[in-house]
Design a protein around this motif. Structure first.
Motif, PDB file in Angstrom:
ATOM      1  N   CYS A   1       0.890  -1.143   0.000  1.00 44.51           N
ATOM      2  CA  CYS A   1       0.000   0.000   0.000  1.00 44.51           C
ATOM      3  C   CYS A   1       0.937   1.203   0.000  1.00 44.51           C
ATOM      4  O   CYS A   1       1.795   1.316   0.877  1.00 44.51           O
ATOM      5  CB  CYS A   1      -0.891  -0.007   1.247  1.00 44.51           C
ATOM      6  SG  CYS A   1      -2.073   1.348   1.315  1.00 44.51           S
ATOM      7  N   ASN A   2       0.830   2.064  -1.026  1.00 43.91           N
ATOM      8  CA  ASN A   2       1.707   3.223  -1.154  1.00 43.91           C
ATOM      9  C   ASN A   2       0.887   4.500  -1.239  1.00 43.91           C
ATOM     10  O   ASN A   2      -0.252   4.498  -1.693  1.00 43.91           O
ATOM     11  CB  ASN A   2       2.583   3.121  -2.401  1.00 43.91           C
ATOM     12  CG  ASN A   2       3.673   2.101  -2.265  1.00 43.91           C
ATOM     13  OD1 ASN A   2       3.614   1.038  -2.867  1.00 43.91           O
ATOM     14  ND2 ASN A   2       4.669   2.399  -1.463  1.00 43.91           N
ATOM     15  N   ALA A   3       1.508   5.586  -0.827  1.00 42.53           N
ATOM     16  CA  ALA A   3       0.891   6.906  -0.890  1.00 42.53           C
ATOM     17  C   ALA A   3       1.995   7.953  -0.843  1.00 42.53           C
ATOM     18  O   ALA A   3       3.176   7.626  -0.683  1.00 42.53           O
ATOM     19  CB  ALA A   3      -0.081   7.103   0.275  1.00 42.53           C
ATOM     20  N   ALA A   4       1.596   9.209  -0.970  1.00 40.88           N
ATOM     21  CA  ALA A   4       2.520  10.331  -0.846  1.00 40.88           C
ATOM     22  C   ALA A   4       1.844  11.422  -0.024  1.00 40.88           C
ATOM     23  O   ALA A   4       0.613  11.534  -0.013  1.00 40.88           O
ATOM     24  CB  ALA A   4       2.926  10.862  -2.211  1.00 40.88           C
ATOM     25  N   ALA A   5       2.663  12.207   0.636  1.00 37.59           N
ATOM     26  CA  ALA A   5       2.178  13.348   1.411  1.00 37.59           C
ATOM     27  C   ALA A   5       3.126  14.512   1.201  1.00 37.59           C
ATOM     28  O   ALA A   5       4.331  14.314   1.005  1.00 37.59           O
ATOM     29  CB  ALA A   5       2.116  12.997   2.901  1.00 37.59           C
ATOM     30  N   CYS A   6       2.569  15.711   1.237  1.00 40.50           N
ATOM     31  CA  CYS A   6       3.388  16.918   1.233  1.00 40.50           C
ATOM     32  C   CYS A   6       3.089  17.678   2.511  1.00 40.50           C
ATOM     33  O   CYS A   6       1.926  17.826   2.900  1.00 40.50           O
ATOM     34  CB  CYS A   6       3.084  17.786   0.019  1.00 40.50           C
ATOM     35  SG  CYS A   6       3.662  17.081  -1.524  1.00 40.50           S
ATOM     36  N   VAL A   7       4.143  18.104   3.154  1.00 42.76           N
ATOM     37  CA  VAL A   7       4.024  18.886   4.378  1.00 42.76           C
ATOM     38  C   VAL A   7       4.725  20.221   4.187  1.00 42.76           C
ATOM     39  O   VAL A   7       5.679  20.329   3.416  1.00 42.76           O
ATOM     40  CB  VAL A   7       4.624  18.147   5.600  1.00 42.76           C
ATOM     41  CG1 VAL A   7       3.886  16.848   5.874  1.00 42.76           C
ATOM     42  CG2 VAL A   7       6.113  17.889   5.423  1.00 42.76           C
ATOM     43  N   GLU A   8       4.218  21.229   4.879  1.00 41.50           N
ATOM     44  CA  GLU A   8       4.949  22.482   5.015  1.00 41.50           C
ATOM     45  C   GLU A   8       5.636  22.402   6.366  1.00 41.50           C
ATOM     46  O   GLU A   8       4.993  22.076   7.372  1.00 41.50           O
ATOM     47  CB  GLU A   8       4.002  23.669   4.952  1.00 41.50           C
ATOM     48  CG  GLU A   8       3.452  23.882   3.564  1.00 41.50           C
ATOM     49  CD  GLU A   8       2.526  25.077   3.470  1.00 41.50           C
ATOM     50  OE1 GLU A   8       1.926  25.478   4.500  1.00 41.50           O
ATOM     51  OE2 GLU A   8       2.393  25.595   2.362  1.00 41.50           O
ATOM     52  N   THR A   9       6.931  22.660   6.388  1.00 41.77           N
ATOM     53  CA  THR A   9       7.682  22.441   7.619  1.00 41.77           C
ATOM     54  C   THR A   9       8.771  23.481   7.806  1.00 41.77           C
ATOM     55  O   THR A   9       9.309  24.023   6.838  1.00 41.77           O
ATOM     56  CB  THR A   9       8.299  21.020   7.631  1.00 41.77           C
ATOM     57  OG1 THR A   9       8.890  20.785   8.897  1.00 41.77           O
ATOM     58  CG2 THR A   9       9.312  20.830   6.521  1.00 41.77           C
ATOM     59  N   ALA A  10       9.080  23.719   9.066  1.00 39.37           N
ATOM     60  CA  ALA A  10      10.233  24.536   9.424  1.00 39.37           C
ATOM     61  C   ALA A  10      11.394  23.649   9.849  1.00 39.37           C
ATOM     62  O   ALA A  10      12.473  24.141  10.173  1.00 39.37           O
ATOM     63  CB  ALA A  10       9.860  25.503  10.555  1.00 39.37           C
TER      64      ALA A  10
END
Length: 164
Positions: free
Chosen positions: A55-64
């Protein structure tokens, strides 16, 4: 804040539940906000031994957070989900989190490479990533995520059961 993209995968236990929990854990990281996430995909396992599909996925985060701090956090999330890292590559796992992209950074250290070194050749990474950031340039490739996706075979990838 920097946009960082993360690849998620699991093929042991309840992979879809593990990935849903990992999305929550990413959103809970200090100085970090989950910006977008892909749907879940069923993809064939890599490696010589027979093992369940991923099971695969992707995520994008905004991070410091710095790339190194994100890597440490990702490893901690993996451990919290029962991941035991061994020497065997492509072994089955409860959770795998990879830092794929960190803004436009190019990092080449022994334990941290960004962009992920095999990003451009893996449908199981590009397909979910293209759902959320198709126009995002991938440093060092001269191409966007969507353009890289067009170059790989995605025929073995399917939406995870119960998703459209």
């Amino acid at each position: 804040m920097i946009l960082a993209c993360i690849g998620l995968g699991a093929n042991l236990g309840q992979p879809d539940v593990q990935l849903q929990s990992a999305f929550d854990a990413l959103d809970a990281l200090a100085h970090t906000r989950l910006k977008s996430r892909s749907r879940l995909w069923r993809t064939p396992a890599w490696g010589p031994q027979p093992q369940p599909d991923y099971c695969n996925a992707a995520a994008c985060v905004e991070t410091a957070l710095t790339p190194r701090a994100i890597l440490v956090a990702l490893l901690g999330i993996e451990r919290a989900h029962g991941r035991v890292r061994g020497s065997e590559r492509y072994a089955p796992r409860t959770l795998d989190l990879d830092l794929l992209l960190y803004g436009d950074a190019w990092i080449d250290e022994a334990d941290l490479q960004v962009p992920h070194p095999r990003l451009a050749e893996r449908a199981f990474v590009l397909l979910p990533l293209a759902e959320i950031v198709p126009q995002l340039p991938v440093p060092g490739t001269g191409a966007s995520v969507g353009e890289l996706l067009a170059r790989v075979d995605t025929s073995a990838c399917q939406p995870w059961p119960g998703q459209v």
